[in-house]
Write an enzyme that holds these catalytic residues in place. Structure first.
Site, PDB file in Angstrom:
ATOM      1  N   TYR A  66       0.830  -1.210   0.000  1.00 49.97           N
ATOM      2  CA  TYR A  66       0.000   0.000   0.000  1.00 49.97           C
ATOM      3  C   TYR A  66       0.869   1.267   0.000  1.00 49.97           C
ATOM      4  O   TYR A  66       0.475   2.293  -0.538  1.00 49.97           O
ATOM      5  CB  TYR A  66      -0.858   0.058   1.273  1.00 49.97           C
ATOM      6  CG  TYR A  66      -2.082  -0.822   1.318  1.00 49.97           C
ATOM      7  CD1 TYR A  66      -2.432  -1.674   0.274  1.00 49.97           C
ATOM      8  CD2 TYR A  66      -2.907  -0.788   2.451  1.00 49.97           C
ATOM      9  CE1 TYR A  66      -3.579  -2.466   0.361  1.00 49.97           C
ATOM     10  CE2 TYR A  66      -4.050  -1.570   2.541  1.00 49.97           C
ATOM     11  CZ  TYR A  66      -4.382  -2.411   1.494  1.00 49.97           C
ATOM     12  OH  TYR A  66      -5.510  -3.182   1.596  1.00 49.97           O
ATOM     13  N   GLY A  67       2.009   1.179   0.652  1.00 51.39           N
ATOM     14  CA  GLY A  67       2.781   2.378   0.995  1.00 51.39           C
ATOM     15  C   GLY A  67       3.288   3.186  -0.177  1.00 51.39           C
ATOM     16  O   GLY A  67       3.648   4.350  -0.035  1.00 51.39           O
ATOM     17  N   CYS A  96      -1.783  -1.931  10.451  1.00 59.50           N
ATOM     18  CA  CYS A  96      -1.095  -1.336   9.305  1.00 59.50           C
ATOM     19  C   CYS A  96      -1.086   0.171   9.511  1.00 59.50           C
ATOM     20  O   CYS A  96      -2.156   0.800   9.554  1.00 59.50           O
ATOM     21  CB  CYS A  96      -1.863  -1.699   8.032  1.00 59.50           C
ATOM     22  SG  CYS A  96      -1.195  -0.948   6.537  1.00 59.50           S
ATOM     23  N   THR A 136      -0.015   2.377   7.462  1.00 57.13           N
ATOM     24  CA  THR A 136      -0.365   3.059   6.219  1.00 57.13           C
ATOM     25  C   THR A 136      -1.882   3.152   6.066  1.00 57.13           C
ATOM     26  O   THR A 136      -2.431   4.224   5.782  1.00 57.13           O
ATOM     27  CB  THR A 136       0.248   2.301   5.021  1.00 57.13           C
ATOM     28  OG1 THR A 136       1.633   2.069   5.293  1.00 57.13           O
ATOM     29  CG2 THR A 136       0.099   3.067   3.739  1.00 57.13           C
ATOM     30  N   CYS A 191       6.058   0.667  10.540  1.00 57.42           N
ATOM     31  CA  CYS A 191       5.370  -0.168   9.552  1.00 57.42           C
ATOM     32  C   CYS A 191       5.465  -1.583  10.085  1.00 57.42           C
ATOM     33  O   CYS A 191       6.548  -2.027  10.481  1.00 57.42           O
ATOM     34  CB  CYS A 191       6.060  -0.070   8.192  1.00 57.42           C
ATOM     35  SG  CYS A 191       5.518  -1.331   7.009  1.00 57.42           S
TER      36      CYS A 191
END
Ligand code: DGL
Length: 259
Positions: A39-40, A70, A72, A180
């Site tokens: 996703y990042g 998460c 993010t 993260c």
């Protein structure tokens, strides 16, 4: 009812791994968005859409709380998910405050994904906790790719981290924040590269404590035999090969837990 842990991929296992130790009588659902990880490095709009899909699915699974394991997804979408759903939704933020509280004099390096590092939520967090301007931020997106392919220890991982850390004089720092959930898999390599006085700080324990607090508040803790149902992007994981892959991640987490 079950407790869901959600992540873009296998990083969130590091949070559930801790939860399984301290909540031995709860039943868990683990959702990794394996079709869309990472996703990042995507846009915020994409991440919002993926998180929405995952939450819609999880709400069909008889869950009493969702841990967004998460940073993010939390940064982009947790506020919106709380607007959409009324069950407890626990988010994760890089543990910058915890790291500053441990020392308060030396610098702190917050590592996370590019979205988290640049996000408004990170700005607000720094404004709130970093009164003495001690926090620096570093995005380490390649660690997510290494983790997903289970490349936990390799010359490439070591080279990547050495290169990324080269610009920092760690004599000035007291802690490195793992912002993260995928980064936990690399604590041993980080330990070898960084000076001994650098402490690793993550949000796993704080997140699970918050989960327990919220469940206690609504009297929702249970005494059941512990189970975990795994899903990859909404598909149940049944294949022996995939379950073995998950066990390998869990064994890796056992190895790095105490670092
Ligand atoms: N594990 C996630 C986090 O805590 C994100 C990794 C990714 O998908 O880029 O931020």
């Amino acid at each position: 009812m079950k407790i869901a842990f959600f992540d873009s991929g296998m990083g969130g296992l590091s949070v559930m791994h801790h939860a399984m130790k301290v909540l031995p009588h709860e039943q868990f659902v683990f959702y990794a968005d394996e079709d869309n990880v990472p996703y990042g490095t995507k846009t915020r709009e994409q991440v919002m859409y993926y998180v929405g899909q995952a939450f819609d699915f999880l709400m069909t699974q008889d869950v009493k709380a969702i841990v967004t394991a998460c940073n993010t997804a939390t940064s982009v979408a947790v506020a919106e998910m709380r607007r959409r759903y009324s069950i407890p939704i626990i988010g994760m933020e890089p543990a910058a405050k915890k790291a500053l509280d441990l020392d308060g004099e030396h610098r702190v390096l917050v590592t996370a994904t590019p979205i988290t590092v640049r996000g408004r939520k990170m700005e607000l967090l720094i404004e709130k906790v970093d009164k003495d301007h001690l926090v620096d931020r570093l995005a380490l997106p390649d660690l997510v790719t290494f983790a997903e392919r289970q490349e936990f220890r390799s010359p490439a991982v070591t080279d990547y981290l050495r290169t990324q850390f080269a610009a920092y004089d760690f004599a000035d720092y007291s802690a490195l924040v793992l912002g993260c959930t995928h980064f936990n898999y690399f604590k041993d390599t980080m330990r070898e590269i960084l000076p001994d006085h650098i402490r690793f700080v993550d949000g796993n324990e704080g997140t699970v404590n918050e989960l327990i607090r919220r469940l206690r508040e609504c009297d929702a803790l249970e005494e059941l035999p512990q189970t975990v149902d795994y899903f990859y992007s909404g598909r149940p994981v049944h294949e022996a090969e995939e379950l073995e892959r998950i066990r390998q991640f869990m064994r890796r987490l056992d190895q790095v837990y105490a670092i």
